[in-house]
Motif scaffolding. Sequence first.
Motif, PDB file in Angstrom:
ATOM      1  N   GLU B  22       0.860  -1.182   0.000  1.00 32.45           N
ATOM      2  CA  GLU B  22       0.000   0.000   0.000  1.00 32.45           C
ATOM      3  C   GLU B  22       0.895   1.229   0.000  1.00 32.45           C
ATOM      4  N   ILE B  23       0.692   2.109  -0.976  1.00 28.03           N
ATOM      5  CA  ILE B  23       1.561   3.287  -1.092  1.00 28.03           C
ATOM      6  C   ILE B  23       0.868   4.536  -0.562  1.00 28.03           C
ATOM      7  N   ILE B  24      -0.388   4.718  -0.938  1.00 27.10           N
ATOM      8  CA  ILE B  24      -1.174   5.847  -0.417  1.00 27.10           C
ATOM      9  C   ILE B  24      -2.123   5.276   0.640  1.00 27.10           C
ATOM     10  N   GLY B  41       7.603  16.215   0.859  1.00 31.67           N
ATOM     11  CA  GLY B  41       7.719  14.958   1.607  1.00 31.67           C
ATOM     12  C   GLY B  41       8.967  14.227   1.205  1.00 31.67           C
ATOM     13  N   PRO B  42       9.428  13.357   2.072  1.00 28.38           N
ATOM     14  CA  PRO B  42      10.679  12.649   1.793  1.00 28.38           C
ATOM     15  C   PRO B  42      10.573  11.735   0.574  1.00 28.38           C
ATOM     16  N   ASN B  43      11.713  11.306   0.105  1.00 31.95           N
ATOM     17  CA  ASN B  43      11.758  10.353  -1.014  1.00 31.95           C
ATOM     18  C   ASN B  43      10.939   9.120  -0.662  1.00 31.95           C
ATOM     19  N   GLY B  44      10.201   8.652  -1.625  1.00 33.40           N
ATOM     20  CA  GLY B  44       9.471   7.409  -1.435  1.00 33.40           C
ATOM     21  C   GLY B  44       8.204   7.552  -0.615  1.00 33.40           C
ATOM     22  N   SER B  45       7.782   8.787  -0.321  1.00 33.92           N
ATOM     23  CA  SER B  45       6.603   8.943   0.529  1.00 33.92           C
ATOM     24  C   SER B  45       5.299   8.783  -0.258  1.00 33.92           C
ATOM     25  N   GLY B  46       5.382   8.789  -1.579  1.00 35.89           N
ATOM     26  CA  GLY B  46       4.179   8.549  -2.378  1.00 35.89           C
ATOM     27  C   GLY B  46       3.725   9.741  -3.203  1.00 35.89           C
ATOM     28  N   LYS B  47       4.554  10.753  -3.319  1.00 31.31           N
ATOM     29  CA  LYS B  47       4.169  11.970  -4.044  1.00 31.31           C
ATOM     30  C   LYS B  47       3.917  11.690  -5.524  1.00 31.31           C
ATOM     31  N   SER B  48       4.895  11.052  -6.159  1.00 29.63           N
ATOM     32  CA  SER B  48       4.720  10.763  -7.588  1.00 29.63           C
ATOM     33  C   SER B  48       3.575   9.784  -7.810  1.00 29.63           C
ATOM     34  N   THR B  49       3.431   8.852  -6.884  1.00 29.61           N
ATOM     35  CA  THR B  49       2.337   7.892  -7.023  1.00 29.61           C
ATOM     36  C   THR B  49       1.003   8.625  -7.015  1.00 29.61           C
ATOM     37  N   LEU B  50       0.854   9.553  -6.101  1.00 25.68           N
ATOM     38  CA  LEU B  50      -0.379  10.335  -6.051  1.00 25.68           C
ATOM     39  C   LEU B  50      -0.597  11.062  -7.379  1.00 25.68           C
ATOM     40  N   GLU B  58      -2.214   3.090 -14.838  1.00 22.85           N
ATOM     41  CA  GLU B  58      -2.884   1.824 -14.530  1.00 22.85           C
ATOM     42  C   GLU B  58      -2.130   0.899 -13.581  1.00 22.85           C
ATOM     43  N   ASP B  59      -0.891   1.238 -13.270  1.00 22.16           N
ATOM     44  CA  ASP B  59      -0.124   0.350 -12.390  1.00 22.16           C
ATOM     45  C   ASP B  59      -0.652   0.336 -10.956  1.00 22.16           C
ATOM     46  N   TYR B  60      -1.552   1.263 -10.669  1.00 21.26           N
ATOM     47  CA  TYR B  60      -2.011   1.406  -9.293  1.00 21.26           C
ATOM     48  C   TYR B  60      -3.493   1.116  -9.176  1.00 21.26           C
ATOM     49  N   GLU B  61      -3.856   0.559  -8.001  1.00 21.11           N
ATOM     50  CA  GLU B  61      -5.263   0.272  -7.794  1.00 21.11           C
ATOM     51  C   GLU B  61      -5.785   1.081  -6.619  1.00 21.11           C
ATOM     52  N   PHE B  91       5.544  15.544 -15.785  1.00 18.21           N
ATOM     53  CA  PHE B  91       6.229  14.359 -15.254  1.00 18.21           C
ATOM     54  C   PHE B  91       7.527  14.713 -14.537  1.00 18.21           C
ATOM     55  N   GLN B  92       7.810  13.929 -13.501  1.00 22.15           N
ATOM     56  CA  GLN B  92       9.115  14.055 -12.853  1.00 22.15           C
ATOM     57  C   GLN B  92      10.203  13.637 -13.842  1.00 22.15           C
ATOM     58  N   TYR B  93       9.903  12.572 -14.599  1.00 17.44           N
ATOM     59  CA  TYR B  93      10.842  12.102 -15.618  1.00 17.44           C
ATOM     60  C   TYR B  93      10.134  12.022 -16.965  1.00 17.44           C
ATOM     61  N   ASP B 177       5.155  17.546 -10.947  1.00 15.37           N
ATOM     62  CA  ASP B 177       5.945  16.622 -10.132  1.00 15.37           C
ATOM     63  C   ASP B 177       7.418  16.987 -10.246  1.00 15.37           C
ATOM     64  N   GLU B 178       7.894  17.698  -9.255  1.00 12.48           N
ATOM     65  CA  GLU B 178       9.293  18.131  -9.205  1.00 12.48           C
ATOM     66  C   GLU B 178       9.725  18.847 -10.483  1.00 12.48           C
ATOM     67  N   SER B 179       8.907  19.784 -10.892  1.00 14.92           N
ATOM     68  CA  SER B 179       9.256  20.539 -12.103  1.00 14.92           C
ATOM     69  C   SER B 179      10.483  21.401 -11.881  1.00 14.92           C
TER      70      SER B 179
HETATM   71  N1  ATP Z   1       5.077   0.935 -10.104  1.00 14.41           N
HETATM   72  C1  ATP Z   1       5.677   0.687  -8.904  1.00 14.41           C
HETATM   73  N2  ATP Z   1       6.193  -0.531  -8.650  1.00 14.41           N
HETATM   74  C2  ATP Z   1       6.791  -0.786  -7.469  1.00 14.41           C
HETATM   75  N3  ATP Z   1       6.935   0.113  -6.493  1.00 14.41           N
HETATM   76  C3  ATP Z   1       6.441   1.352  -6.696  1.00 14.41           C
HETATM   77  C4  ATP Z   1       5.799   1.692  -7.908  1.00 14.41           C
HETATM   78  N4  ATP Z   1       5.419   2.978  -7.832  1.00 14.41           N
HETATM   79  C5  ATP Z   1       5.808   3.412  -6.623  1.00 14.41           C
HETATM   80  N5  ATP Z   1       6.412   2.428  -5.931  1.00 14.41           N
HETATM   81  C6  ATP Z   1       6.970   2.562  -4.568  1.00 14.41           C
HETATM   82  O1  ATP Z   1       6.114   3.376  -3.825  1.00 14.41           O
HETATM   83  C7  ATP Z   1       6.850   4.275  -3.010  1.00 14.41           C
HETATM   84  C8  ATP Z   1       6.501   5.712  -3.337  1.00 14.41           C
HETATM   85  O2  ATP Z   1       7.078   6.063  -4.582  1.00 14.41           O
HETATM   86  P1  ATP Z   1       6.913   7.498  -5.223  1.00 14.41           P
HETATM   87  O3  ATP Z   1       7.572   7.478  -6.518  1.00 14.41           O
HETATM   88  O4  ATP Z   1       5.469   7.864  -5.205  1.00 14.41           O
HETATM   89  O5  ATP Z   1       7.706   8.396  -4.193  1.00 14.41           O
HETATM   90  P2  ATP Z   1       8.036   9.947  -4.220  1.00 14.41           P
HETATM   91  O6  ATP Z   1       7.432  10.515  -3.004  1.00 14.41           O
HETATM   92  O7  ATP Z   1       7.600  10.528  -5.502  1.00 14.41           O
HETATM   93  O8  ATP Z   1       9.616   9.936  -4.100  1.00 14.41           O
HETATM   94  P3  ATP Z   1      10.724  10.931  -4.732  1.00 14.41           P
HETATM   95  O9  ATP Z   1      10.776  12.117  -3.842  1.00 14.41           O
HETATM   96  O10 ATP Z   1      11.984  10.146  -4.645  1.00 14.41           O
HETATM   97  O11 ATP Z   1      10.325  11.258  -6.116  1.00 14.41           O
HETATM   98  C9  ATP Z   1       8.308   3.948  -3.240  1.00 14.41           C
HETATM   99  O12 ATP Z   1       8.721   3.061  -2.230  1.00 14.41           O
HETATM  100  C10 ATP Z   1       8.309   3.267  -4.576  1.00 14.41           C
HETATM  101  O13 ATP Z   1       9.365   2.377  -4.702  1.00 14.41           O
END
Ligand code: ATP
Lengths: 439, 263
Positions: B22-24, B41-50, B58-61, B91-93, B177-179
């Motif tokens: 669970e990411i979010i 928020g710190p790296n990996g906190s879920g910002k890009s996922t949001l 579609e990778d997320y449910e 996009f961040q990337y 996202d991190e423009s």
């Molecule tokens: N498609 C995916 N497959 C596997 N893990 C994922 C996927 N997308 C996100 N994650 C995981 O979910 C967590 C959140 O990732 P996310 O990219 O949203 O972080 P972030 O807050 O944008 O980080 P950053 O500041 O480094 O950009 C990370 O642990 C990441 O590895």
Amino acid sequence: MTNLMDKPVSMLDVPVPAGPAWLEAYRSRARSRFPGFPTLRDEAWRYTNITPILETPFQPAISAARDVSADDVQHVRVPELDSSLLVFVNGRYRADLSDADELGKGVVSLPLHEAVRSHAELLEEHLGTASGEHEDPFTTLNDAMVSDGLFVHVSDGARPDRPIEVLSIATRTAEPVASHPRNLVVVGKEARATVLEHYVTLDDDAVYLNNAVTELIAAPSATVEHYLLERESERAFNISTLAIRQAAESVVHSHTVLLGGRIVRNNVTPVLAGERAHCLINGLYVGHREQHLDNAMRVRHAAPQCESRQYYKGIMNDRSRGVFTGRIVVDKIAQKTDAIQSNRNMLLSDDARVNARPQLEIYADDVRCTHGATTGRVDDEAVFYFMSRGLSEPVARAMLVYAFAAEGFDRMELVPVRRLLAAEMIDKLPMARGLSIEV
Amino acid sequence: MTTPLLQIRNLHVRLEDDPSVEIIKGIDLTIMPGEVHSIMGPNGSGKSTLAQVLAGKEDYEITEGEILFNGQDLTELGPDERANSGIFLAFQYPVEIPGVSAMQFLKAAVNAKRAFEGQNELDAGALLKHFRAKAEQINVPFEMLKRNVNEGFSGGEKKRFEIFQMAVLDSVLGILDESDSGLDIDALRIVADGVNSMRDGRRSFLVITHYQRLLNYIVPDHVHVLVNGRIVKSGGKELALELEEKGYRPFGVNESAVAGAGA
Ligand SMILES: Nc1ncnc2c1ncn2[C@@H]1O[C@H](COP(=O)(O)OP(=O)(O)OP(=O)(O)O)[C@@H](O)[C@H]1O
Ligand SMILES: [Mg+2]
């Protein structure tokens, strides 16, 4: 290889018009050299089963072929390309449909059967000098049958004022026809030439074989651009061999696009025989349904400081199969060779397949040789990127597949060819019909 | 009462391929028309996922909660429909697309949106005029359009091209996202000016960043701190300064776990 005695080979029994003594001798040497047809046990033919070709009862004479009109020619030639045009229909030269005017001072461009009479010395001097480098049974077969095709001779420093297009048109015939087109292109010192081999059909279900050999001989500092546009019927067979021999500082660009054909084999075998020669081999093969498209490259660096670039791409859909064999041979003497080979494939269906094999044979020690082969699918990240800008998924995919195909078109000098290929891609690639493409 | 432009309620997101992740983990966020919100928020906190979930990846449910855009449920719409409704993700990337010119790509995108809105396609002349005007507004060289999409663009050029695309598509919600990452000071200004030029009291932005500095240029109405899939604190623009000073430690994040944050 299959022994000739084991298998009746109708192709070899086709009578060819008698020629001068030297040509008869050339043919008969080839006949006696013919090793038989390759099988899957032959390394060079490991992925291509030619049984369907051998089982086709090719007939010597053409009966009941539909006639081809000047309108048909306009319809199939490269649109808007101001070319000097030589037209062959089912392997026979058609002066009435051709438009092969003078190309300027120092340039000879003729059907080969005429050149046999008018330029016997040049022909005798050069025929077989490039293709002899790397014998293939189909090349030998072509040698044995050599009778017509294109002959081009560009004198030192000369330059034809237009590209030369050899248009081979196939129609439905009562019996399958086998043709063995033979092209010889000799370009002198500091001369230039552009030659297109263009294979098309007027009947999508026509069954025939084109077994073509093109020899391209580039003198020092010559510049040659060669195109092979293969748009055969999908029931036809095409074996095309491009044998190139390059002297010092010559530049040769070869562009091959395979679109049609049931079984296609595309051999490109340049020999960089003089210092600082440069060779570009640019190719694209696009298969669908049951098509089998085999590409065999053999680039030989036989002199120091030459550069070769191979960029081949495949797009395979449905149950089609692509083959890419890229061999780079660097002779001991060929120090400071700079060779790059790249083969990238995109699969559009689960049943499509590609066999890619790079083969390096390097005998020199100071060389830069890189190669890479990839096979993948449309990049999901890219699809998402496009969709996030509002493009529907089919359009996003079509654009990406088109883009993959079209990358190599930018390397082609002739814009009308690029345009034709763009249109062909839109025709053939799934979902591409909605795209509006500017070339 | 005005309808929020974006309303996220109790959003939970898992990886589609691995639902054990669970990411979010329950996010609520309301963005009114014209507002600028920032998420830090710190790296990996879920910002890009949001951000990607909002854009329809579609990778997320989505396992719980809802996302309303202009009061309409967004979750059933594909990424293309969301884009055509006015959502833009920078996009961040950004992805490099060899073989497709930026011009061709944007023509297709603009006309896709027009088709979605039931309008006629714009002809080449009208499109060019539109692109020129937007290139001037966002301060990107028009020549960029002749190149292939993002191919060989520097990091800064990619980010600027994203903002330019948003202007061209006239989106109403920009998710950035991190423009600002990878931008030099001048490029940062250009990107920020571009964003500010689009602020018109109607258009809203969700600005994801690691640096307070960007927020000096794009001044947010609200700042949210995202840690481990949850918004742990919301406040005004001064919250960004506080984070810059104290880091994420007050939110239970230890240094080593965020190694590389802001790098
Ligand atoms: N498609 C995916 N497959 C596997 N893990 C994922 C996927 N997308 C996100 N994650 C995981 O979910 C967590 C959140 O990732 P996310 O990219 O949203 O972080 P972030 O807050 O944008 O980080 P950053 O500041 O480094 O950009 C990370 O642990 C990441 O590895
Ligand atoms: Mg991120």
